[in-house]
Motif scaffolding. Structure first.
Motif, PDB file in Angstrom:
ATOM      1  N   ALA A  83     -17.689  -5.886  -9.911  1.00 31.82           N
ATOM      2  CA  ALA A  83     -18.574  -6.136  -8.770  1.00 31.82           C
ATOM      3  C   ALA A  83     -17.788  -6.054  -7.463  1.00 31.82           C
ATOM      4  O   ALA A  83     -18.315  -5.664  -6.423  1.00 31.82           O
ATOM      5  N   TRP A  84     -16.511  -6.415  -7.542  1.00 36.99           N
ATOM      6  CA  TRP A  84     -15.653  -6.415  -6.347  1.00 36.99           C
ATOM      7  C   TRP A  84     -15.122  -5.010  -6.042  1.00 36.99           C
ATOM      8  O   TRP A  84     -15.222  -4.513  -4.917  1.00 36.99           O
ATOM      9  N   LEU A  85     -14.579  -4.344  -7.097  1.00 35.30           N
ATOM     10  CA  LEU A  85     -13.860  -3.090  -6.867  1.00 35.30           C
ATOM     11  C   LEU A  85     -14.717  -1.839  -7.097  1.00 35.30           C
ATOM     12  O   LEU A  85     -14.402  -0.766  -6.576  1.00 35.30           O
ATOM     13  N   ARG A  86     -15.756  -1.972  -7.939  1.00 30.33           N
ATOM     14  CA  ARG A  86     -16.528  -0.788  -8.285  1.00 30.33           C
ATOM     15  C   ARG A  86     -17.997  -1.170  -8.475  1.00 30.33           C
ATOM     16  O   ARG A  86     -18.552  -1.018  -9.568  1.00 30.33           O
ATOM     17  N   PRO A  87     -18.624  -1.676  -7.408  1.00 30.50           N
ATOM     18  CA  PRO A  87     -20.003  -2.175  -7.549  1.00 30.50           C
ATOM     19  C   PRO A  87     -20.991  -1.107  -8.012  1.00 30.50           C
ATOM     20  O   PRO A  87     -22.045  -1.441  -8.557  1.00 30.50           O
ATOM     21  N   VAL A  88     -20.620   0.180  -7.839  1.00 34.09           N
ATOM     22  CA  VAL A  88     -21.510   1.264  -8.269  1.00 34.09           C
ATOM     23  C   VAL A  88     -21.735   1.222  -9.785  1.00 34.09           C
ATOM     24  O   VAL A  88     -22.720   1.749 -10.299  1.00 34.09           O
TER      25      VAL A  88
END
Lengths: 141, 153
Positions: A65-70
């Motif tokens: 969720a922090w680094l790759r929310p996609v």
């Protein structure tokens, strides 16, 4: 072509690595429905590792969720009908995976890696009913 | 302590694998299951990659007499196909096709805070609990030699 499958392959390899770590270290099958579902009928001495595995899942989710929310796709806005659908989907996934002794991870990854006929049959079954459900929902109704 | 650390690390890697692979986006899952539509085949490579790695490492792991932090490797006794396995898997597939979430991605996605997971996951846990209650009742009511030989009070 190559670029579109590199992430699925890499992610899949990590899932296989995770299952191998749990087998090597804990002597357990990384079937999520079993690992977490068994917490609903806890057995003394068989709780902590399950809670920690679940904690690992959530921590990994937080990292994503922090680094790759996609990774999670666009957030859905919930209609009343949408809530009913999600409740039905959740009940079926929970009930079915426990009754059938496994889900995508336990049967689809661990069981097939072992060459288990039961897991191959289970995986073919849930793939078929999943595809049929999407077919009916998208192309018929 | 050590088995708890390894379980945590396993869960962490599992979640990151799910996220990177595309499994935590239900649109990908539904696209993969939509074989008669505009089929998105990519997620087949998730299972392929996972099986390739695990199938390769399993025999090496089983060369050991026992796991690192446990007494024994899992003993899997069931070998036959039974109605429970197939019915359960069929129901699971319907739910998977309705929502696009299976248990691992659903639990991992709770961390995104997306509201649909706070509907789906509680329902999933209720479903799991109901299945366990049903199975406990069935196994309790199934006749065993010792019980059927003695009259019930």
């Amino acid at each position: 072509m190559i670029s579109s499958i590199i992430f699925p392959l890499l992610g899949g390899a990590l899932i296989g690595l995770s299952a191998s770590i749990l087998l090597l270290a804990n002597g357990r099958v990384a079937g999520i429905s079993g690992v977490v579902g068994s917490l609903l009928a806890p057995v003394r001495g068989d709780v902590a590792w399950r809670v920690l595995f679940f904690g690992g899942l959530l921590s990994g989710g937080l990292l994503l969720a922090w680094l790759r929310p996609v990774s999670f796709g666009p957030p859905a806005s919930l209609s009343t009908g949408g809530v009913g659908l999600l409740v039905a989907a959740g009940l079926l996934v929970g009930f079915g995976s426990r009754l059938g002794n496994g889900c995508t991870s336990g049967h689809g990854v661990c069981g097939i890696s072992r060459g288990s006929a039961r897991s191959i049959a289970a995986t073919l079954t849930f793939m078929a009913t999943g595809a049929l459900t999407v077919f009916l929902a998208r192309h018929i109704f | 302590m050590r088995p708890n650390i390894s379980a945590f690390i396993s869960g962490l890697i599992f979640a990151i694998g799910l996220g990177i692979s595309g499994m935590t986006d239900p649109a990908n899952v539904l696209g993969f299951l939509d074989i008669t539509g505009d089929w998105d085949f990519r997620l087949a490579f998730v299972m392929g990659g996972a099986i390739a790695v695990h199938a390769a490492l399993r025999p090496l792991i089983h060369k050991r007499a026992r796991p690192l932090f446990a007494a024994q490797f899992p003993v899997i006794t069931a070998s036959k196909l039974d109605p429970k396995l197939l019915a359960g898997s069929a129901l699971f597939g319907v739910g998977w096709g309705l929502g696009g979430y299976c248990p691992g991605p659903a639990l991992t996605s709770l961390a995104s805070g997306a509201q649909q997971l706070f509907v789906f996951v509680p329902a999933m846990l209720v479903g799991m609990y109901l299945a366990q209650v049903v199975q406990a009742r069935r196994s309790a009511s199934a006749p065993t030699p010792s019980l059927s030989a003695t009259p019930q009070p």
